[in-house]
Design a protein around this motif. Structure first.
Motif, PDB file in Angstrom:
ATOM      1  N   GLY A  70      -9.004   5.274   4.086  1.00 19.14           N
ATOM      2  CA  GLY A  70      -9.159   4.101   3.235  1.00 19.14           C
ATOM      3  C   GLY A  70     -10.321   3.240   3.651  1.00 19.14           C
ATOM      4  O   GLY A  70     -11.169   3.625   4.464  1.00 19.14           O
ATOM      5  N   HIS A 115      -5.102   5.809   1.265  1.00 16.20           N
ATOM      6  CA  HIS A 115      -4.511   7.116   1.000  1.00 16.20           C
ATOM      7  C   HIS A 115      -3.736   7.545   2.238  1.00 16.20           C
ATOM      8  O   HIS A 115      -4.288   7.649   3.332  1.00 16.20           O
ATOM      9  N   THR A 142      -3.383   4.608  -3.299  1.00 16.05           N
ATOM     10  CA  THR A 142      -3.255   3.300  -3.931  1.00 16.05           C
ATOM     11  C   THR A 142      -4.619   2.642  -3.943  1.00 16.05           C
ATOM     12  O   THR A 142      -5.335   2.630  -2.936  1.00 16.05           O
ATOM     13  N   THR A 143      -4.987   2.086  -5.092  1.00 14.51           N
ATOM     14  CA  THR A 143      -6.288   1.444  -5.242  1.00 14.51           C
ATOM     15  C   THR A 143      -6.118   0.067  -5.868  1.00 14.51           C
ATOM     16  O   THR A 143      -5.182  -0.185  -6.625  1.00 14.51           O
ATOM     17  N   TRP A 189       0.806  -1.222   0.000  1.00 14.54           N
ATOM     18  CA  TRP A 189       0.000   0.000   0.000  1.00 14.54           C
ATOM     19  C   TRP A 189       0.836   1.268   0.000  1.00 14.54           C
ATOM     20  O   TRP A 189       0.347   2.342  -0.366  1.00 14.54           O
ATOM     21  N   LEU A 242     -10.520  10.532  -4.615  1.00 10.30           N
ATOM     22  CA  LEU A 242     -11.358   9.366  -4.891  1.00 10.30           C
ATOM     23  C   LEU A 242     -12.724   9.729  -5.469  1.00 10.30           C
ATOM     24  O   LEU A 242     -13.420   8.862  -6.022  1.00 10.30           O
ATOM     25  N   TYR A 281     -15.550   4.106   3.311  1.00  8.71           N
ATOM     26  CA  TYR A 281     -14.208   4.628   3.526  1.00  8.71           C
ATOM     27  C   TYR A 281     -14.216   5.655   4.657  1.00  8.71           C
ATOM     28  O   TYR A 281     -15.220   6.314   4.914  1.00  8.71           O
ATOM     29  N   ARG A 302      -4.401  -4.174  -9.659  1.00 10.64           N
ATOM     30  CA  ARG A 302      -3.762  -3.254  -8.718  1.00 10.64           C
ATOM     31  C   ARG A 302      -3.129  -2.110  -9.504  1.00 10.64           C
ATOM     32  O   ARG A 302      -2.391  -2.325 -10.457  1.00 10.64           O
ATOM     33  N   HIS A 354     -11.540   4.493 -13.777  1.00 14.10           N
ATOM     34  CA  HIS A 354     -10.203   4.398 -13.183  1.00 14.10           C
ATOM     35  C   HIS A 354      -9.133   4.594 -14.239  1.00 14.10           C
ATOM     36  O   HIS A 354      -8.146   5.319 -14.023  1.00 14.10           O
ATOM     37  N   LEU A 380     -13.654  -2.282  -4.330  1.00  9.67           N
ATOM     38  CA  LEU A 380     -12.694  -1.195  -4.507  1.00  9.67           C
ATOM     39  C   LEU A 380     -11.982  -0.969  -3.177  1.00  9.67           C
ATOM     40  O   LEU A 380     -12.575  -0.473  -2.214  1.00  9.67           O
ATOM     41  N   ARG A 381     -10.701  -1.365  -3.132  1.00  2.29           N
ATOM     42  CA  ARG A 381      -9.879  -1.190  -1.932  1.00  2.29           C
ATOM     43  C   ARG A 381      -9.073   0.086  -2.090  1.00  2.29           C
ATOM     44  O   ARG A 381      -8.465   0.315  -3.135  1.00  2.29           O
ATOM     45  N   VAL A 382      -9.022   0.867  -1.030  1.00  2.71           N
ATOM     46  CA  VAL A 382      -8.425   2.201  -1.100  1.00  2.71           C
ATOM     47  C   VAL A 382      -7.516   2.413   0.099  1.00  2.71           C
ATOM     48  O   VAL A 382      -7.868   2.080   1.231  1.00  2.71           O
TER      49      VAL A 382
END
Length: 532
Positions: A283, A342, A312-313, A219, A353, A368, A427, A300, A338-340
């Protein structure tokens, strides 16, 4: 400020065990999907409450019959006899509880059958085990958690480094000194007390050494690069049993090779890693309807170049079963996770985002918000347990509409035509990963925007051939859009190892392999054969 150290170097008695007859199947049975786990990766069913601390019994009777100065036949008993007198760890022979616990890999189709498992206590144990393996002309395998095992160490000496799990944080220098068997969860927890973080794996159960030697993308990577770029020093036992230090000041060529060359050049018994200050983190994970997948992926792609390095996403297409273990809103559906993550002010993370969330629409589940750095390990939950699995990985410089169509077609389908591939993750890489590093190692390809990992999970042995066919066909459909390169840590197919390196780096790695391991005893891995 006082350094914080966790873990310890343990010592124990060497013990053998008599060889037992195998079942008609000839292999240790796979645990079921609901099997318990020990430390997140070993089935509890095969480890009694007493763990691995069994008393030695009948060692002289069992191992007798060979003169001390003669290696003798390549049997577990002969290797153990040769090694036992100067070994501070534990030796586990076939039939012992510790043997099965120490040999198991995360990928359960890799049912490795080493001559013995050497549960090493320190670097001196590693050196003795390597020298003994050379005397008997058998290969050496290395694992701590089993997550990165890609080739079985059959009829060889398998070094298990799990006891070398100490962690020592220096908050003044912002470094972590860790043993070769340490896991990321321990390093993250220890560093977080000082507001620091490593470039770590997505799972707290992953081993530090294997992840770092293979490059390592986490990450923090878009902000600070590969984990291997943060390797400041390593202590290594070479194929000759020699203990070396590799750093910018000592054995520079070996230091270069270790930062992305995998386990080809020796056994890394200790690493010194750079840590990074981490303050606010924004995140989480949200799940969106699969019907929105095309719009989410395209959005994206259109904004990828403008996303800050602090963000990072990971976008994952998931086909979920209709079962009680799946949350109700997701049950039996195809969704986009959607994994986030920051690492910066929360307000800035929300702004970065916003376009993507506008395209995604309301989530089915999740969301988030502010979080601590240790909480980012939950972004990939639930962590998959050990299983039989087929995987494929590729790199892409972009994401065309045609590529999106290929991805959506694979995750869709119904009935008999449904693919066993139910997880496709993209990724977002780039950022600091794309920027050359002064005196950088051979880690990865720095020209990609997306790294793809496709998974056919939780297979039974009888399903493997069908899954291989589906995965091969999917790989062919991806090929026109892929770069041809891969990230080593994402790769489970050792036949594609060479694709992880640029040609010039591969040539230099092969030349260094010739120096540090000319007989290629470290080849039960993503192997780079010695050059001419």
């Amino acid at each position: 400020m006082k350094r914080r150290r966790t873990g310890r170097k343990g010592t124990g008695l060497v013990f053998p065990c008599t060889r037992t007859m195998r079942s008609a199947a000839g292999r240790f049975p796979w645990p079921g999907e609901d099997a318990g786990v020990v430390d997140g990766h070993l089935p509890a069913a095969i480890v009694p409450e007493s763990g691995l601390h069994l008393p030695p019994t009948g060692i002289d009777r069992l191992l007798g019959g060979l003169p001390d100065g003669y290696p003798g036949p390549r049997s577990p008993e002969a290797v153990a006899r040769r090694l036992r007198h100067q070994f501070d760890g534990r030796l586990h022979l076939p039939g012992a509880v510790g043997y099965d616990a120490g040999r198991l890999a995360w990928r359960r189709d890799l049912d490795q059958q080493p001559l013995l498992v050497a549960e090493v206590a320190d670097a001196a144990d590693v050196a003795r085990a390597v020298i003994t393996a050379r005397e008997f002309d058998v290969p050496v395998g290395v694992q701590a958690t089993g997550n990165g095992t890609v080739r079985p160490t059959d009829d060889g000496v398998l070094l298990n480094l799990s006891r070398m799990s100490y962690v020592d944080i220096d908050p003044v220098r912002a470094t972590a000194r860790v043993g070769g068997g340490a896991r990321w969860g321990d390093v993250v927890a220890a560093a977080a007390r000082f507001g620091l973080a490593p470039i770590s794996g997505s799972s707290s159960a992953l081993g530090v050494a294997g992840y770092t030697l293979g490059g390592g993308v986490g990450w923090l990577s878009r902000r600070h690069g590969f984990a291997a770029d943060s390797l400041l020093r390593a202590e290594v036992v070479t194929a000759a049993g020699t203990r070396l230090v590799a750093s910018p000041d000592d054995d520079v060529d070996l230091w270069w090779a270790l930062r992305g060359g995998g386990g080809n050049f020796g056994v890394v018994t200790e690493l010194l890693l750079r840590l990074y200050p981490v303050g606010e983190v924004y995140g989480g994970v949200a799940y969106f309807p699969g019907e929105r997948a095309g719009e989410i992926l395209a959005c994206h792609r259109d904004h990828a170049a403008d996303l800050p390095d602090e963000l990072t996403t990971a976008l994952t297409l998931l086909r979920l079963p209709d079962g009680p273990a799946v949350p109700g809103p997701l049950r039996g559906r195809t969704v986009v996770a959607l994994r986030v993550c920051h690492t910066g002010p929360v307000a800035r993370g929300r702004r970065a985002l916003a376009p993507l969330l506008a395209a995604a629409g309301p989530p089915l589940l999740g969301g988030y918000g502010p979080m601590t750095w240790p909480q980012t390990s939950a972004l990939d939950d639930p962590q998959p347990g050990p299983q039989i699995v087929r995987e494929h990985t590729d790199l892409f410089r972009g994401m065309s509409d045609e590529l999106i169509d290929v991805l959506l077609a694979e995750i869709g389908g119904s009935g008999a035509s449904r693919s066993p591939i139910s997880v496709i993750e993209l990724r977002h890489v780039g950022g600091a990963l794309a920027r050359p590093v002064a005196e950088g190692g051979p880690s990865g390809h720095r020209d990609a925007t997306y790294a793809l990992i496709a998974v056919a999970p939780r297979l039974h042995a009888a399903q493997l051939s069908v899954a291989r066919g589906h995965m091969a066909a999917f790989a062919r459909r991806l090929r026109p859009y892929a770069t041809g390169g891969v990230l080593l840590n994402f790769l489970s197919d050792p036949s594609r190892t060479m694709a992880a390196y640029r040609p010039a780096d591969l040539g230099r790695l092969a030349a260094l392999k010739r120096i540090y391991d000319p007989e290629n005893i470290f080849h039960r891995n993503h192997n780079i054969p010695p050059g001419p």
